[in-house]
Design a protein around this motif. Structure first.
Motif, mmCIF file in Angstrom:
data_model
loop_
_atom_site.group_PDB
_atom_site.id
_atom_site.type_symbol
_atom_site.label_atom_id
_atom_site.label_comp_id
_atom_site.label_asym_id
_atom_site.label_seq_id
_atom_site.Cartn_x
_atom_site.Cartn_y
_atom_site.Cartn_z
ATOM 1 N N LEU A 1 0.860 -1.180 0.000
ATOM 2 C CA LEU A 1 0.000 0.000 0.000
ATOM 3 C C LEU A 1 0.896 1.230 0.000
ATOM 4 O O LEU A 1 2.025 1.186 0.493
ATOM 5 C CB LEU A 1 -0.897 0.030 1.250
ATOM 6 C CG LEU A 1 -1.946 -1.064 1.377
ATOM 7 C CD1 LEU A 1 -2.603 -0.986 2.758
ATOM 8 C CD2 LEU A 1 -2.995 -0.923 0.284
ATOM 9 N N GLY A 2 0.375 2.315 -0.539
ATOM 10 C CA GLY A 2 1.176 3.534 -0.543
ATOM 11 C C GLY A 2 0.340 4.739 -0.893
ATOM 12 O O GLY A 2 -0.816 4.640 -1.302
ATOM 13 N N GLY A 3 0.936 5.891 -0.716
ATOM 14 C CA GLY A 3 0.274 7.138 -1.054
ATOM 15 C C GLY A 3 1.262 8.278 -1.011
ATOM 16 O O GLY A 3 2.394 8.126 -0.538
ATOM 17 N N GLY A 4 0.834 9.415 -1.525
ATOM 18 C CA GLY A 4 1.743 10.547 -1.507
ATOM 19 C C GLY A 4 1.103 11.812 -2.040
ATOM 20 O O GLY A 4 -0.026 11.819 -2.528
ATOM 21 N N VAL A 5 1.871 12.876 -1.932
ATOM 22 C CA VAL A 5 1.477 14.195 -2.408
ATOM 23 C C VAL A 5 2.571 14.699 -3.341
ATOM 24 O O VAL A 5 3.768 14.573 -3.019
ATOM 25 C CB VAL A 5 1.298 15.181 -1.232
ATOM 26 C CG1 VAL A 5 0.967 16.570 -1.735
ATOM 27 C CG2 VAL A 5 0.226 14.688 -0.276
ATOM 28 N N ARG A 6 2.174 15.261 -4.486
ATOM 29 C CA ARG A 6 3.136 15.821 -5.436
ATOM 30 C C ARG A 6 2.748 17.249 -5.787
ATOM 31 O O ARG A 6 1.565 17.558 -5.945
ATOM 32 C CB ARG A 6 3.178 14.997 -6.728
ATOM 33 C CG ARG A 6 3.735 13.617 -6.551
ATOM 34 C CD ARG A 6 3.819 12.895 -7.868
ATOM 35 N NE ARG A 6 4.283 11.536 -7.684
ATOM 36 C CZ ARG A 6 4.401 10.660 -8.662
ATOM 37 N NH1 ARG A 6 4.081 10.998 -9.895
ATOM 38 N NH2 ARG A 6 4.844 9.445 -8.433
ATOM 39 N N LEU A 7 3.760 18.090 -5.924
ATOM 40 C CA LEU A 7 3.573 19.471 -6.368
ATOM 41 C C LEU A 7 4.385 19.686 -7.642
ATOM 42 O O LEU A 7 5.486 19.142 -7.772
ATOM 43 C CB LEU A 7 4.041 20.454 -5.290
ATOM 44 C CG LEU A 7 3.302 20.427 -3.964
ATOM 45 C CD1 LEU A 7 3.998 21.337 -2.957
ATOM 46 C CD2 LEU A 7 1.851 20.843 -4.140
ATOM 47 N N ARG A 8 3.829 20.474 -8.567
ATOM 48 C CA ARG A 8 4.547 20.783 -9.802
ATOM 49 C C ARG A 8 4.478 22.283 -10.071
ATOM 50 O O ARG A 8 3.450 22.920 -9.818
ATOM 51 C CB ARG A 8 3.954 20.028 -10.983
ATOM 52 C CG ARG A 8 4.087 18.536 -10.864
ATOM 53 C CD ARG A 8 3.758 17.811 -12.130
ATOM 54 N NE ARG A 8 2.553 18.309 -12.773
ATOM 55 C CZ ARG A 8 2.140 17.932 -13.964
ATOM 56 N NH1 ARG A 8 2.840 17.054 -14.649
ATOM 57 N NH2 ARG A 8 1.031 18.400 -14.488
ATOM 58 N N TYR A 9 5.575 22.798 -10.585
ATOM 59 C CA TYR A 9 5.633 24.198 -10.983
ATOM 60 C C TYR A 9 6.013 24.241 -12.453
ATOM 61 O O TYR A 9 7.074 23.731 -12.846
ATOM 62 C CB TYR A 9 6.661 24.953 -10.138
ATOM 63 C CG TYR A 9 6.739 26.416 -10.484
ATOM 64 C CD1 TYR A 9 5.823 27.320 -9.963
ATOM 65 C CD2 TYR A 9 7.713 26.882 -11.358
ATOM 66 C CE1 TYR A 9 5.881 28.669 -10.290
ATOM 67 C CE2 TYR A 9 7.786 28.226 -11.693
ATOM 68 C CZ TYR A 9 6.863 29.113 -11.152
ATOM 69 O OH TYR A 9 6.920 30.437 -11.489
ATOM 70 N N ALA A 10 5.138 24.813 -13.292
ATOM 71 C CA ALA A 10 5.357 24.828 -14.733
ATOM 72 C C ALA A 10 6.496 25.771 -15.102
ATOM 73 O O ALA A 10 6.550 26.917 -14.662
ATOM 74 C CB ALA A 10 4.077 25.251 -15.442
ATOM 75 N N LEU A 11 7.418 25.250 -15.908
ATOM 76 C CA LEU A 11 8.504 26.052 -16.458
ATOM 77 C C LEU A 11 8.198 26.291 -17.930
ATOM 78 O O LEU A 11 7.045 26.462 -18.293
ATOM 79 C CB LEU A 11 9.843 25.321 -16.253
ATOM 80 C CG LEU A 11 10.211 25.027 -14.793
ATOM 81 C CD1 LEU A 11 11.438 24.139 -14.727
ATOM 82 C CD2 LEU A 11 10.445 26.325 -14.039
ATOM 83 N N ALA A 12 9.172 26.292 -18.772
ATOM 84 C CA ALA A 12 8.951 26.519 -20.203
ATOM 85 C C ALA A 12 8.486 25.243 -20.897
ATOM 86 O O ALA A 12 8.936 24.144 -20.565
ATOM 87 C CB ALA A 12 10.238 27.019 -20.853
ATOM 88 N N GLY A 13 7.588 25.386 -21.863
ATOM 89 C CA GLY A 13 7.127 24.255 -22.670
ATOM 90 C C GLY A 13 6.467 23.183 -21.835
ATOM 91 O O GLY A 13 5.587 23.446 -21.031
ATOM 92 N N ARG A 14 6.921 21.943 -22.014
ATOM 93 C CA ARG A 14 6.347 20.794 -21.313
ATOM 94 C C ARG A 14 7.067 20.483 -20.001
ATOM 95 O O ARG A 14 6.751 19.505 -19.345
ATOM 96 C CB ARG A 14 6.411 19.557 -22.209
ATOM 97 C CG ARG A 14 5.586 19.692 -23.473
ATOM 98 C CD ARG A 14 5.746 18.447 -24.340
ATOM 99 N NE ARG A 14 4.942 18.537 -25.536
ATOM 100 C CZ ARG A 14 3.699 18.084 -25.634
ATOM 101 N NH1 ARG A 14 3.118 17.535 -24.594
ATOM 102 N NH2 ARG A 14 3.033 18.190 -26.763
#
Length: 194
Positions: free
Chosen positions: A135-148
């Motif tokens: 079993l597992g879980g988590g939290v992810r954050l992303r910050y958009a830079l250029a392009g993809r």
């Protein structure tokens, strides 16, 4: 990821490599004490599908495969730890928040292995048969830079349990054993969408 109205489908793949040296500290008593350096290798491949619940909120499901390996530097190590591989079918849920016109997005995931098998080096098995789950879980954050490209970070917690039945090769007289592995993972890096 491709969207059609409120529904979307996608796919993802990931590889994790790790190494530890001096590694595990083996104190004995069944063999002389010593350090056990090791490497880890994991691969995840999943298909994803979901629905947009609100302008910035998505709910999705993930189904895929998981493979990971624990590789001591040598089989003749201090604790006689075997090489291991865990193979399983993974399922999970994901809630993703993507505010409009924002460079920041976040997701929360939870899931596990609904079917899994753990194998060990022949001649060093903890039992004749194994039954594994995770079993597992988590939290992810992303910050958009250029392009993809995105700057990505997150925290994941995992718990894998394995039960062995039948005679143990490494520990004579033992006919059943259980082990629980827990992982706390902090990630920071770059990610790209294709």
């Amino acid at each position: 990821r491709r969207a059609r109205g409120r529904w979307w489908v996608g796919a993802e793949a990931g590889v994790e490599l790790g190494a530890a040296s001096p590694g595990l500290d083996y104190p004995g008593p069944t063999a002389p004490p010593g350090k056990i350096p090791f490497q880890t290798f994991a691969v995840d491949i999943a298909a994803r599908a979901g629905r947009r619940l609100a302008p910035s909120l998505d709910l999705g499901v993930r189904v895929g495969g998981h493979y990971d390996a624990f590789l001591p530097s040598e089989v003749e190590n201090a604790g006689m730890l075997p090489h291991e591989r865990l193979l399983g079918l993974a399922v999970g849920l994901e809630l993703e928040l993507t505010p409009p016109r924002s460079r920041v997005s976040a997701s929360v995931r939870a899931g596990g292995l609904v079917w899994a098998d753990r194998a060990q080096t022949p001649g060093l098995e903890d039992g004749a048969r194994s039954d594994a789950s995770a079993l597992g879980g988590g939290v992810r954050l992303r910050y958009a830079l250029a392009g993809r490209w995105h700057l990505a970070g997150g925290v994941e917690l995992r718990r894998a349990s394995t039960r062995w039945s039948g005679p143990s090769v490494r520990q004579p007289g033992v006919t059943s054993a259980r082990r629980i592995d827990t992982t706390q993972l902090l990630q920071l890096g770059m990610a790209a969408e294709f």
